[in-house]
Design a protein around this motif. Structure first.
Motif, PDB file in Angstrom:
ATOM      1  N   PHE A  29      64.910  52.035  -0.366  1.00 52.71           N
ATOM      2  CA  PHE A  29      65.174  53.318  -1.023  1.00 52.71           C
ATOM      3  C   PHE A  29      64.063  54.323  -0.693  1.00 52.71           C
ATOM      4  N   TYR A  30      62.794  53.876  -0.823  1.00 51.18           N
ATOM      5  CA  TYR A  30      61.671  54.774  -0.585  1.00 51.18           C
ATOM      6  C   TYR A  30      61.572  55.120   0.905  1.00 51.18           C
ATOM      7  N   ASN A  31      61.944  54.209   1.782  1.00 49.00           N
ATOM      8  CA  ASN A  31      61.907  54.473   3.216  1.00 49.00           C
ATOM      9  C   ASN A  31      62.906  55.578   3.567  1.00 49.00           C
ATOM     10  N   ASP A  32      64.085  55.526   2.983  1.00 49.06           N
ATOM     11  CA  ASP A  32      65.079  56.584   3.212  1.00 49.06           C
ATOM     12  C   ASP A  32      64.571  57.933   2.709  1.00 49.06           C
ATOM     13  N   PHE A  33      63.886  57.921   1.578  1.00 47.06           N
ATOM     14  CA  PHE A  33      63.326  59.162   1.032  1.00 47.06           C
ATOM     15  C   PHE A  33      62.274  59.737   1.970  1.00 47.06           C
ATOM     16  N   LEU A  34      61.378  58.873   2.515  1.00 46.30           N
ATOM     17  CA  LEU A  34      60.349  59.352   3.447  1.00 46.30           C
ATOM     18  C   LEU A  34      60.969  59.918   4.723  1.00 46.30           C
ATOM     19  N   LEU A  35      62.023  59.283   5.227  1.00 48.29           N
ATOM     20  CA  LEU A  35      62.662  59.775   6.448  1.00 48.29           C
ATOM     21  C   LEU A  35      63.302  61.146   6.240  1.00 48.29           C
ATOM     22  N   LYS A  36      63.839  61.369   5.041  1.00 48.59           N
ATOM     23  CA  LYS A  36      64.434  62.684   4.750  1.00 48.59           C
ATOM     24  C   LYS A  36      63.344  63.736   4.577  1.00 48.59           C
ATOM     25  N   ALA A  37      62.219  63.326   3.972  1.00 47.85           N
ATOM     26  CA  ALA A  37      61.145  64.275   3.730  1.00 47.85           C
ATOM     27  C   ALA A  37      60.409  64.613   5.030  1.00 47.85           C
ATOM     28  N   GLU A  42      60.317  57.514  13.203  1.00 45.61           N
ATOM     29  CA  GLU A  42      61.470  56.633  13.216  1.00 45.61           C
ATOM     30  C   GLU A  42      61.519  55.791  11.945  1.00 45.61           C
ATOM     31  N   GLN A  43      62.556  55.059  11.731  1.00 44.51           N
ATOM     32  CA  GLN A  43      62.804  54.360  10.472  1.00 44.51           C
ATOM     33  C   GLN A  43      61.763  53.274  10.169  1.00 44.51           C
TER      34      GLN A  43
END
Length: 135
Positions: A29-37, A42-43
């Motif tokens: 969940f937090y990884n997806d948030f960082l990628l959007k921010a 890369e992922q």
């Protein structure tokens, strides 16, 4: 394991209980948030290049171990000696003192008897010599 060392124990020591737990950082969940921010990485970039460490104490208590002498003074030695004698012999310090007093009186009585015996022997010799001179 017993060694031949007669060294005293260390003055102080620190011991920590170690427990290890791990989890993935950042979580999905937090990884997806960082990628959007931040779109420029890369992922798996954060998972490969960052680490988070939390260190906790398991218990917040301190154990202090002190070494004290068994006998701090002569009063404690005599108190323990008297107690042990009372338990095992049925005697006490007073009993030992009374026994010493009794032996002192016996020795004094014997000394007085010997002293008086020497005086009476000496006076008898004087009487014998005086009677011989009179003859």
């Amino acid at each position: 394991m017993k060694t031949g060392c007669h060294c005293p124990p260390a003055c102080s020591s620190t011991r920590y209980e170690v427990t290890l737990s791990s989890s993935m950082f950042p979580s999905d969940f937090y990884n997806d948030f960082l990628l959007k921010a931040v779109n420029e990485f890369e992922q798996d970039y954060y998972r490969k290049n960052f680490i988070v460490i939390h260190i906790y104490f398991d218990e917040l208590k301190t154990t202090i171990v002190k070494q004290l002498p068994v006998y701090g003074s002569s009063v404690e030695i005599f108190g323990n000696l008297g107690g042990q004698m009372g338990l095992f012999l049925g005697a006490s310090i007073l009993t030992i003192t009374e026994l010493g007093e009794f032996l002192g009186f016996v020795l004094w009585f014997i000394w007085k008897k010997c002293k008086n015996r020497n005086r009476t022997n000496f006076s008898k010799e004087k009487n014998v010599i005086a009677t011989l001179k009179e003859m």
